[in-house]
Design an enzyme around this catalytic site. Structure first.
Site, PDB file in Angstrom:
ATOM      1  CG  HIS A  16      -0.161   0.043   2.528  1.00 29.91           C
ATOM      2  ND1 HIS A  16       0.390   1.197   3.048  1.00 29.91           N
ATOM      3  CD2 HIS A  16       0.139  -0.941   3.399  1.00 29.91           C
ATOM      4  CE1 HIS A  16       1.002   0.925   4.188  1.00 29.91           C
ATOM      5  NE2 HIS A  16       0.862  -0.373   4.426  1.00 29.91           N
ATOM      6  CD  GLU A  90       2.310  -5.438   8.313  1.00 30.00           C
ATOM      7  OE1 GLU A  90       2.573  -6.656   8.304  1.00 30.00           O
ATOM      8  OE2 GLU A  90       2.944  -4.595   7.650  1.00 30.00           O
TER       9      GLU A  90
END
Length: 220
Positions: A16, A90
């Site tokens: 990202h 994550e």
């Protein structure tokens, strides 16, 4: 773009774009932090880079910073939709989330030393162990390799998750070496032959980010 061979699954992974926490040296983990202004520009640059690529399916972490990056990329691929999944989130870093790296280095040097060296027995209080994180990501990409032979898959995810893919494909680091980092909005490419044999093709490709600010990839 060249078609993927029938016995190959090709995975294109994108980290990202930047967030305020990335910029300020704050551990995010699974906190849901949006892209900052630079992160939006980085996502657009990745989207332009991938505009001519052909994908058969798209998956992204369901956290906003990954979903926004994925949706930006898919603005060039109107025939595709992104499937959000918690499997690509994550690492859940428990008590470390929302704290500055500098503060953690000072107050918890033993955990941070283990964090840098990628030790398999590392357990994060209130979060996931490294083994749990590895198994989550490895299980997901193994399933893709079995399901999508002859296909090219786009994954939009996080730096830690991409490191788990790297370890799955290449094995553990050794000695005093540290985990390889990857920049915001960078690309990595992995191929799996016959749903068994993994190969790293590209890591931390940032050619599309030329002219945009990038943080130095230094150990935590």
């Amino acid at each position: 773009m060249k078609k993927v061979a029938d016995n190959i699954c090709e995975i294109v992974a994108v980290r990202h774009g930047e967030t305020a926490s990335n910029h300020d040296g704050i551990i995010q983990g699974q906190l849901n932090i949006p892209l900052n202004e630079l992160g939006l520009l980085q996502a657009q640059a990745a989207a332009t880079r991938l505009s001519k690529w052909q994908f058969d399916a798209v998956f992204a972490s369901d956290l906003d910073r990954a979903m926004i990056t994925a949706e930006t990329i898919l603005s060039f691929h109107p025939g595709l939709t992104v499937t959000p999944t918690a499997a690509l989130r994550e690492w859940d870093l428990g008590f470390m989330q929302g704290r500055r790296i500098a503060d953690l280095n000072e107050k918890h040097p033993e955990i941070m030393a283990a964090f840098r060296r990628d030790l398999d027995d590392l357990n994060i209080p209130e979060g996931e162990s490294l083994a749990e994180f590895q198994n989550r990501v490895s299980g997901f990409i193994t399933g893709l390799a079995q399901q999508y032979q002859g296909k090219r898959i786009l994954l939009v995810t996080h730096g830690g998750a991409m490191q788990r893919m790297l370890k799955h494909a290449t094995g553990a680091i050794s000695g005093n070496n540290v985990r390889p980092f990857c920049a915001n909005a960078s690309l990595a490419v992995f191929r799996c032959k016959d749903a068994i044999n993994w190969q790293l093709v590209t890591w931390n490709d940032t050619a599309h980010l030329e002219g945009l600010e990038q943080k130095e990839l230094l150990p935590l």
